[in-house]
Design an enzyme around this catalytic site. Structure first.
Site, mmCIF file in Angstrom:
data_model
loop_
_atom_site.group_PDB
_atom_site.id
_atom_site.type_symbol
_atom_site.label_atom_id
_atom_site.label_comp_id
_atom_site.label_asym_id
_atom_site.label_seq_id
_atom_site.Cartn_x
_atom_site.Cartn_y
_atom_site.Cartn_z
ATOM 1 N N ASP A 76 -11.466 -4.568 59.033
ATOM 2 C CA ASP A 76 -10.612 -4.529 57.734
ATOM 3 C C ASP A 76 -11.450 -4.498 56.733
ATOM 4 O O ASP A 76 -12.905 -4.704 56.649
ATOM 5 C CB ASP A 76 -9.874 -6.138 57.762
ATOM 6 C CG ASP A 76 -8.843 -5.843 56.650
ATOM 7 O OD1 ASP A 76 -7.826 -5.159 56.882
ATOM 8 O OD2 ASP A 76 -9.136 -6.379 55.630
HETATM 9 N N1 GTP Z 1 -11.917 8.648 55.362
HETATM 10 C C1 GTP Z 1 -12.128 7.607 54.462
HETATM 11 N N2 GTP Z 1 -11.191 6.314 54.620
HETATM 12 C C2 GTP Z 1 -11.849 5.441 53.953
HETATM 13 C C3 GTP Z 1 -12.556 5.565 52.734
HETATM 14 N N3 GTP Z 1 -12.698 4.185 52.152
HETATM 15 C C4 GTP Z 1 -11.816 3.436 52.865
HETATM 16 N N4 GTP Z 1 -10.996 4.124 53.801
HETATM 17 C C5 GTP Z 1 -10.256 3.639 54.689
HETATM 18 O O1 GTP Z 1 -9.076 2.778 54.002
HETATM 19 C C6 GTP Z 1 -8.619 1.969 55.314
HETATM 20 C C7 GTP Z 1 -8.674 0.644 54.634
HETATM 21 O O2 GTP Z 1 -7.663 -0.115 55.320
HETATM 22 P P1 GTP Z 1 -7.642 -1.249 56.673
HETATM 23 O O3 GTP Z 1 -6.749 -2.017 56.391
HETATM 24 O O4 GTP Z 1 -9.133 -1.678 56.764
HETATM 25 O O5 GTP Z 1 -7.515 -0.109 57.769
HETATM 26 P P2 GTP Z 1 -6.074 0.705 58.249
HETATM 27 O O6 GTP Z 1 -6.598 2.180 57.924
HETATM 28 O O7 GTP Z 1 -5.022 0.010 57.688
HETATM 29 O O8 GTP Z 1 -6.232 0.302 59.926
HETATM 30 P P3 GTP Z 1 -6.429 -1.085 60.775
HETATM 31 O O9 GTP Z 1 -7.801 -1.017 61.053
HETATM 32 O O10 GTP Z 1 -5.324 -0.470 62.012
HETATM 33 O O11 GTP Z 1 -5.734 -1.826 59.949
HETATM 34 C C8 GTP Z 1 -9.570 2.276 56.409
HETATM 35 O O12 GTP Z 1 -8.793 3.011 57.310
HETATM 36 C C9 GTP Z 1 -10.871 2.867 56.018
HETATM 37 O O13 GTP Z 1 -11.199 3.756 56.843
HETATM 38 C C10 GTP Z 1 -13.540 6.564 52.660
HETATM 39 O O14 GTP Z 1 -14.242 6.773 51.695
HETATM 40 N N5 GTP Z 1 -13.278 7.713 53.453
#
Ligand code: GTP
Length: 199
Positions: A76
Site C-alpha cells: 500500500d
Molecule cells: N507507474 C507508477 N505508479 C505509481 C507511481 N506512484 C504511485 N504509483 C501507484 O499508485 C498506486 C497507489 O495505490 P495503492 O492503493 O498502493 O495500490 P493500488 O494501485 O490501488 O493496488 P492494490 O495494491 O491492489 O491496492 C500504486 O499502484 C502505485 O504503484 C509512479 O511514479 N509510477
C-alpha cells in the site's frame, strides 16, 4: 519446486517491476475496503506510515488465508503532506486540486510491503521518499493533465515518475522503486534469503 509467490495487488507497475526482475508469481487482487480502514485509522490519529503498513498487511493476509502455503506480498502506498493523507484522485479536477496543493512543497510518498505466509506476517518494509515539487505554472499543470490524465489516474500522487511526472519535481530524496510503489530491493533481498529466488 520453490515456494509459490503471489502478488496481492492490482497495481500494474508492481507487476511490471517483479516481472522485469525475473520473478515467477501469480496475481490475486485483494478485497479490502481500503477507504473504510484508512478513514478509521485517520480518525484515531494513526500516522500515515501505520495506515500504509496496516493496509499492506490486510491485503497480504486476506490472500494468504486462501493460499496458506504461498508467500503473499501485500502493498500500500500513501501520500502525506502536513499530516494529511491523500488517496488516489477520483477525477481530473481532484487531481488538479491535489497537484496545486503539492506544487512548490515537499511531500512524502510512503510505500509499505508486507509478506504473509499461512495468514501471518513474516516480513515487512516501509519505504519513505521525500518528493519536492517545482512551483510549476497553471498553464503547465493544465497541459500536463491534458496529456497525462488517462495514464496517471491510478497513481496516488497523480504522477508517474517514469513518465512525464518527473517534470513536476525539483528534487527526490529516496529510492526510485519505492516511489513507483514497491520497496523492491529489500523485497528481493528477503526472497533471496528465503531461497525463493536464486542469489
Ligand atoms: N507507474 C507508477 N505508479 C505509481 C507511481 N506512484 C504511485 N504509483 C501507484 O499508485 C498506486 C497507489 O495505490 P495503492 O492503493 O498502493 O495500490 P493500488 O494501485 O490501488 O493496488 P492494490 O495494491 O491492489 O491496492 C500504486 O499502484 C502505485 O504503484 C509512479 O511514479 N509510477
Amino acid at each position: 519446486m520453490s515456494q509459490p509467490l503471489i502478488l496481492a495487488s492490482g497495481s500494474e507497475i508492481r507487476q511490471v517491476l517483479l516481472r522485469n526482475a525475473g520473478l515467477a508469481f501469480e496475481v490475486e487482487k485483494p478485497r479490502v475496503d481500503e477507504e473504510t480502514v484508512r478513514h478509521a485509522m485517520q480518525a484515531e490519529g494513526a500516522p500515515p506510515r501505520d495506515v500504509a503498513d496496516m493496509l499492506a498487511e490486510l491485503k497480504a493476509q486476506k490472500v494468504s488465508a486462501k493460499f496458506p502455503a504461498a508467500l503473499v506480498i501485500g502493498c500500500d502506498q500513501v501520500l502525506a503532506i502536513d499530516g494529511e493523507i491523500f488517496a488516489k484522485p477520483e477525477t481530473r479536477d481532484e487531481a488538479r486540486a491535489q497537484l496545486e496543493k503539492l506544487r512548490g512543497a515537499q511531500h512524502r510518498l510512503i510505500s509499505a510491503a508486507v509478506i504473509c505466509e499461512g495468514g501471518r506476517p513474516v516480513w515487512r518494509k516501509i519505504g519513505v521518499v521525500k518528493m519536492t515539487m517545482r512551483d510549476f505554472s497553471d498553464a503547465y499543470l493544465d497541459a500536463y493533465l491534458d496529456r497525462n490524465w488517462d495514464s496517471i489516474q491510478h497513481s496516488v500522487g497523480a504522477y508517474k515518475l517514469e513518465e512525464e511526472g518527473v517534470r513536476l519535481f525539483e528534487r527526490i530524496d529516496g529510492d526510485y522503486f519505492t516511489v513507483l510503489g514497491l520497496p523492491l530491493l529489500e523485497l528481493l533481498w528477503f526472497l533471496g534469503n528465503r531461497g525463493v529466488i536464486e542469489t
